[in-house]
Design a protein around this motif. Structure first.
Motif, PDB file in Angstrom:
ATOM      1  N   SER A 151       0.842  -1.185   0.000  1.00  0.00           N
ATOM      2  CA  SER A 151       0.000   0.000   0.000  1.00  0.00           C
ATOM      3  C   SER A 151       0.884   1.244   0.000  1.00  0.00           C
ATOM      4  N   LEU A 152       0.339   2.329  -0.495  1.00  0.00           N
ATOM      5  CA  LEU A 152       1.094   3.570  -0.631  1.00  0.00           C
ATOM      6  C   LEU A 152       0.181   4.733  -0.299  1.00  0.00           C
ATOM      7  N   LEU A 153       0.643   5.606   0.580  1.00  0.00           N
ATOM      8  CA  LEU A 153      -0.099   6.806   0.925  1.00  0.00           C
ATOM      9  C   LEU A 153       0.600   7.995   0.285  1.00  0.00           C
ATOM     10  N   GLY A 154      -0.050   8.550  -0.744  1.00  0.00           N
ATOM     11  CA  GLY A 154       0.515   9.670  -1.475  1.00  0.00           C
ATOM     12  C   GLY A 154      -0.035  10.993  -0.985  1.00  0.00           C
ATOM     13  N   ASP A 155      -0.114  11.967  -1.900  1.00  0.00           N
ATOM     14  CA  ASP A 155      -0.463  13.326  -1.506  1.00  0.00           C
ATOM     15  C   ASP A 155      -1.877  13.447  -0.943  1.00  0.00           C
ATOM     16  N   THR A 156      -2.807  12.576  -1.367  1.00  0.00           N
ATOM     17  CA  THR A 156      -4.161  12.664  -0.823  1.00  0.00           C
ATOM     18  C   THR A 156      -4.204  12.326   0.662  1.00  0.00           C
ATOM     19  N   PHE A 157      -3.165  11.680   1.165  1.00  0.00           N
ATOM     20  CA  PHE A 157      -3.011  11.474   2.600  1.00  0.00           C
ATOM     21  C   PHE A 157      -2.049  12.480   3.212  1.00  0.00           C
ATOM     22  N   LEU A 158      -0.912  12.690   2.564  1.00  0.00           N
ATOM     23  CA  LEU A 158       0.172  13.473   3.159  1.00  0.00           C
ATOM     24  C   LEU A 158      -0.181  14.937   3.351  1.00  0.00           C
ATOM     25  N   ARG A 159      -1.119  15.472   2.591  1.00  0.00           N
ATOM     26  CA  ARG A 159      -1.515  16.854   2.847  1.00  0.00           C
ATOM     27  C   ARG A 159      -2.122  17.012   4.239  1.00  0.00           C
ATOM     28  N   SER A 160      -2.693  15.947   4.763  1.00  0.00           N
ATOM     29  CA  SER A 160      -3.331  16.013   6.077  1.00  0.00           C
ATOM     30  C   SER A 160      -2.408  15.546   7.200  1.00  0.00           C
ATOM     31  N   ALA A 161      -1.192  15.167   6.858  1.00  0.00           N
ATOM     32  CA  ALA A 161      -0.253  14.659   7.855  1.00  0.00           C
ATOM     33  C   ALA A 161       1.016  15.485   7.846  1.00  0.00           C
ATOM     34  N   TYR A 162       1.462  15.889   9.020  1.00  0.00           N
ATOM     35  CA  TYR A 162       2.799  16.473   9.149  1.00  0.00           C
ATOM     36  C   TYR A 162       3.731  15.302   9.417  1.00  0.00           C
ATOM     37  N   VAL A 163       4.745  15.146   8.589  1.00  0.00           N
ATOM     38  CA  VAL A 163       5.585  13.955   8.651  1.00  0.00           C
ATOM     39  C   VAL A 163       7.045  14.341   8.825  1.00  0.00           C
ATOM     40  N   VAL A 164       7.683  13.709   9.786  1.00  0.00           N
ATOM     41  CA  VAL A 164       9.122  13.881  10.011  1.00  0.00           C
ATOM     42  C   VAL A 164       9.808  12.572   9.651  1.00  0.00           C
ATOM     43  N   TYR A 165      10.758  12.634   8.729  1.00  0.00           N
ATOM     44  CA  TYR A 165      11.506  11.465   8.284  1.00  0.00           C
ATOM     45  C   TYR A 165      12.913  11.538   8.871  1.00  0.00           C
ATOM     46  N   ASP A 166      13.289  10.581   9.706  1.00  0.00           N
ATOM     47  CA  ASP A 166      14.638  10.524  10.274  1.00  0.00           C
ATOM     48  C   ASP A 166      15.357   9.324   9.687  1.00  0.00           C
ATOM     49  N   LEU A 167      16.244   9.555   8.732  1.00  0.00           N
ATOM     50  CA  LEU A 167      16.929   8.474   8.025  1.00  0.00           C
ATOM     51  C   LEU A 167      18.099   7.919   8.811  1.00  0.00           C
ATOM     52  N   GLU A 168      18.471   8.581   9.896  1.00  0.00           N
ATOM     53  CA  GLU A 168      19.565   8.076  10.721  1.00  0.00           C
ATOM     54  C   GLU A 168      19.070   7.084  11.761  1.00  0.00           C
ATOM     55  N   SER A 169      17.985   7.421  12.439  1.00  0.00           N
ATOM     56  CA  SER A 169      17.450   6.514  13.461  1.00  0.00           C
ATOM     57  C   SER A 169      16.400   5.577  12.886  1.00  0.00           C
ATOM     58  N   ASN A 170      16.094   5.717  11.587  1.00  0.00           N
ATOM     59  CA  ASN A 170      15.075   4.893  10.921  1.00  0.00           C
ATOM     60  C   ASN A 170      13.726   4.996  11.641  1.00  0.00           C
ATOM     61  N   GLN A 171      13.338   6.242  11.870  1.00  0.00           N
ATOM     62  CA  GLN A 171      12.069   6.534  12.511  1.00  0.00           C
ATOM     63  C   GLN A 171      11.314   7.571  11.688  1.00  0.00           C
ATOM     64  N   ILE A 172       9.999   7.487  11.740  1.00  0.00           N
ATOM     65  CA  ILE A 172       9.132   8.488  11.115  1.00  0.00           C
ATOM     66  C   ILE A 172       8.123   8.928  12.161  1.00  0.00           C
ATOM     67  N   ALA A 173       7.945  10.242  12.307  1.00  0.00           N
ATOM     68  CA  ALA A 173       6.946  10.765  13.229  1.00  0.00           C
ATOM     69  C   ALA A 173       5.843  11.436  12.425  1.00  0.00           C
ATOM     70  N   ILE A 174       4.605  11.263  12.866  1.00  0.00           N
ATOM     71  CA  ILE A 174       3.468  11.824  12.153  1.00  0.00           C
ATOM     72  C   ILE A 174       2.553  12.566  13.121  1.00  0.00           C
ATOM     73  N   GLY A 175       1.863  13.570  12.595  1.00  0.00           N
ATOM     74  CA  GLY A 175       0.888  14.319  13.363  1.00  0.00           C
ATOM     75  C   GLY A 175      -0.161  14.892  12.438  1.00  0.00           C
ATOM     76  N   GLN A 176      -1.228  15.430  13.023  1.00  0.00           N
ATOM     77  CA  GLN A 176      -2.321  15.994  12.232  1.00  0.00           C
ATOM     78  C   GLN A 176      -1.938  17.377  11.733  1.00  0.00           C
ATOM     79  N   THR A 177      -2.020  17.585  10.437  1.00  0.00           N
ATOM     80  CA  THR A 177      -1.646  18.867   9.834  1.00  0.00           C
ATOM     81  C   THR A 177      -2.479  20.021  10.382  1.00  0.00           C
ATOM     82  N   ASN A 178      -1.808  21.125  10.647  1.00  0.00           N
ATOM     83  CA  ASN A 178      -2.465  22.387  10.957  1.00  0.00           C
ATOM     84  C   ASN A 178      -2.541  23.169   9.651  1.00  0.00           C
ATOM     85  N   PHE A 179      -3.660  23.047   8.962  1.00  0.00           N
ATOM     86  CA  PHE A 179      -3.795  23.656   7.643  1.00  0.00           C
ATOM     87  C   PHE A 179      -3.632  25.171   7.706  1.00  0.00           C
ATOM     88  N   ASN A 180      -2.932  25.702   6.716  1.00  0.00           N
ATOM     89  CA  ASN A 180      -2.802  27.142   6.510  1.00  0.00           C
ATOM     90  C   ASN A 180      -2.252  27.881   7.732  1.00  0.00           C
TER      91      ASN A 180
END
Length: 521
Positions: free
Chosen positions: A394-423
Motif C-alpha cells: 500500500s502507498l499513501l501519497g499526496d491525498t493522505f500526506l496533505r493532512s499529515a505532518y511527517v518527520v523522516y529521520d533516516l539516521e534513526s530509521n524513525q518516522i513521526a506523524i501528526g495531524q496537519t495544521n492547515f494554513n
C-alpha cells in the motif's frame, strides 16, 4: 483522456528578514510557466527554508536549484520515495525530438549545458540508468558539479545527467542512498553506491542530521514547506507519534532500510454526524509507503472496495482509469473524514477531510463530463484512493500526506506523524541534533506495531533485483495517472503510468538559516 493543460506559474519573490536570520522568498501564482512540460548562505544558525508550491491545477510540487559554475537554474521534482538526483542534458532526446515530445505530451523544462560549467566533470560514463515502476525513466552519465539550493552550496555533488529521458524534467530524490539507481544489479556495470544529496547535505555541514519534515498543506493552499535538518512545531496539531521504519528482508536474509514505510493499523470513516465506520479489525497491520512523489493513495483491494461502497464511489478504472464520486458529497458531508490509524489501539488516528480526497476532474486532470461514462450524478468528481495491484504494498501519497505532518529521520530509521495544521501562518522551527536518540516533540512511540516486510527480490547490489525501478504510482489498470517520481530499486511494484496526466512535485524557494543545522525548502 485528454492531455492536461500546461503548467501556469509565475514567481514573485519577497525577501523577509527576522531576528532569527530568516530569509523567506514568497511565491505568487501567475501565467505560463514552463508550458512545454507535461505535468510531471546565510551564516548564523544555518537553517535554510524553501516554500513548497502547490499548483492546484496541476497538483505539482517542485524545487528550484542551481547547478554548475556559473549557476544554471534547474527545476526538479522533489520526491521522498526516490534517492537519485538527476537533471536533463540540453541535448537529451526528449528535448530535441518533436516526435518524442508528441508521444510524451510535452517537451522539456529546464535543461543543463555541461560546456558552460567550469566545475562540471563526468564521474562514471553511461552509468546512470533508472527506470521507474511506471515505466518512465532516464539514462546517461553520472557527473559531479556544484549544486546549490536555497543558498546552501554542495560542491561536487554526484548526480545523473540524462541524455535519454521520457520525463520532461529532472528529479531530486531524498530517500535512503541504498536505493540509488547505480546500486542495482540490473545495470550493465557492477552495482555501486554513492552519497546522494541528503548524505552530502550532512557531510558538507548544511544539516546536522539526515532528517527532514514535510508540510504539504491543503489542496487549495498555495504553499507548504519541507525542512531539512529540522521541523516546525506550528504546522501540526497536538503531538507527534513516532513510528519505526519498516525494514525489508531479502531472499539472502539481509535486512535493510530502503523505503520510507511504516505500519498502518486501521482504516475507517467518520461521517457527517460523527458516526464511525471501521473497515479493519483489531490486530490489523499493513506496511504503507509514505511517498510525496505520488498524487493518490493505493490500498488493499478489500479496503478500497469497502470505502467505495460506503461513499458510493464508481470504479471506472478499467475504462477511464478513474474512480468517480458525486461532487455533492463536498456540500452534503463537509465534516466527513477518512481515518488512518497508526501505532495500534493506543496510537494515533490521522483524519483526512473529504475535500482533500475528492477533486475537480477538469481542474486537476483536464477531464470533462464528455470524457466520462454516465454516472447519474449531477456533477462528477474524482476520488483520490485506488486499489493496489495484488502483491503490491500500500502507498499513501499526496491525498493522505496533505493532512499529515511527517518527520523522516533516516539516521534513526524513525518516522513521526501528526495531524496537519492547515494554513498555519506562524513558524517555530527547531533543529535536529546530531546525537539525538528520538524525534523532538514526540508524545508516543509505537513499537508494538512493528513488522518486517518481505521482498520477493533482492536489494540492489545485495539480492537479485533485476532493474532499478521507482516508487511513484499511477494507473492504467487501477487508477488515473499520478505522479511517478519514485526512486530506485527495491520499491513498490506499480502499474504503468498514463503520461497524459503527470503529477509532480514543485517547490518554490525560501531561505531560513538556523546555524549549521537546518535546511528548509
Amino acid at each position: 483522456m485528454q492531455a492536461p493543460a500546461a503548467c501556469c506559474l509565475f514567481w514573485m519573490m519577497v525577501l523577509v528578514g527576522t531576528t532569527l536570520a530568516v530569509l523567506t522568498l514568497d511565491i505568487v501564482r501567475g501565467p505560463h510557466y514552463y508550458e512545454d512540460i507535461d505535468a510531471r548562505q546565510i551564516e548564523g544558525r544555518a537553517t535554510i527554508t524553501s516554500v513548497l508550491y502547490n499548483n492546484v491545477s496541476r497538483g505539482s510540487y517542485y524545487v528550484e536549484v542551481d547547478v554548475g559554475t556559473p549557476a544554471q537554474r534547474q527545476t526538479l521534482f522533489l520526491d521522498t520515495g526516490s534517492s537519485d538526483t538527476w537533471i536533463l542534458d540540453s541535448r537529451a532526446d526528449l528535448c530535441v525530438t518533436p516526435r518524442l515530445q508528441q508521444r510524451r505530451f510535452g517537451g522539456c523544462g529546464t535543461t543543463f549545458q555541461p560546456s558552460k560549467s567550469s566545475t562540471f566533470k563526468v564521474a562514471v560514463e553511461d552509468a546512470f540508468n533508472i527506470t521507474y515502476l511506471d515505466r518512465t525513466g532516464a539514462s546517461g552519465d553520472y557527473i559531479t558539479d556544484t549544486f546549490a539550493i536555497s543558498g546552501a552550496t554542495i560542491p561536487a555533488l554526484q548526480i545523473g545527467l540524462a541524455s535519454r529521458s521520457s520525463i520532461g524534467s529532472g528529479l531530486m530524490g531524498i530517500g535512503y542512498s541504498v536505493n540509488v539507481a547505480s546500486n542495482s544489479r540490473g545495470n550493465e556495470l557492477p552495482p555501486f553506491r554513492y552519497p546522494n544529496v541528503i548524505d552530502k547535505m550532512l557531510s558538507s555541514g548544511v544539516i546536522k542530521r539526515k532528517a527532514y519534515s514535510l508540510y504539504l498543506n491543503d489542496l487549495s493552499a498555495s504553499t507548504g514547506s519541507i525542512i531539512f535538518g529540522g521541523m516546525d512545531t506550528t504546522k501540526y496539531h497536538g503531538n507527534l507519534l513516532q513510528l519505526p521504519v519498516v525494514p525489508s528482508r531479502y531472499r539472502n536474509g539481509t535486512t535493510v532500510f530502503a523505503e520510507l514505510s511504516v505500519v498502518m493499523t486501521s482504516v475507517g470513516i467518520t461521517g457527517q454526524a460523527g458516526n464511525v465506520v471501521n473497515f479493519t479489525t483489531t490486530g490489523f497491520k499493513e506496511s504503507v509507503l509514505l511517498d510525496s512523489g505520488t498524487t493518490f493513495s493505493y490500498l488493499d483491494r478489500n479496503l478500497v472496495r469497502s470505502i467505495y461502497d460506503a461513499l458510493n464511489v464508481i470504479d471506472d478504472t478499467d475504462q477511464t482509469g478513474l474512480a468517480l464520486i458525486d461532487c455533492a458529497i463536498l456540500a452534503n458531508s463537509p465534516k466527513l473524514t477518512l481515518d488512518y490509524g497508526f501505532g495500534g489501539p493506543n496510537g494515533m488516528i490521522l483524519r483526512v477531510p473529504i475535500d482533500e480526497v475528492v477533486f475537480n476532474l477538469r481542474t486537476l486532470l483536464n477531464v470533462t463530463e464528455d470524457d466520462l461514462p454516465y454516472t447519474g450524478f449531477q456533477s462528477t468528481c474524482g476520488f483520490g484512493i485506488y486499489t493496489s495491484d495484488e502483491g503490491d504494498d500500500s502507498l499513501l501519497g499526496d491525498t493522505f500526506l496533505r493532512s499529515a505532518y511527517v518527520v523522516y529521520d533516516l539516521e534513526s530509521n524513525q518516522i513521526a506523524i501528526g495531524q496537519t495544521n492547515f494554513n498555519s501562518t506562524t513558524s517555530s522551527v527547531i533543529e535536529f541534533l546530531a546525537n539525538a536518540t528520538s524525534i523532538p516533540e514526540v508524545s508516543g512511540v509505537a513499537s508494538s506495531a512493528e513488522i518486517t516486510q518481505t521482498s520477493i527480490g533482492g536489494l540492489p547490489g545485495v539480492g537479485a533485483n533485476p532493474t532499478a525501478t521507482g516508487s511513484g504510482r499511477s494507473s492504467t489498470s487501477t487508477g488515473p495517472a499520478a505522479t511517478s517520481s519514485g526512486a530506485a530499486a527495491g520499491a513498490v511494484n506499480i502499474p504503468p503510468l498514463d503520461t497524459t496526466v503527470f503529477r509532480v512535485l514543485g517547490l518554490s524557494i525560501a531561505l531560513m538559516v538556523m546555524g549549521g543545522g537546518m535546511f528548509i525548502l
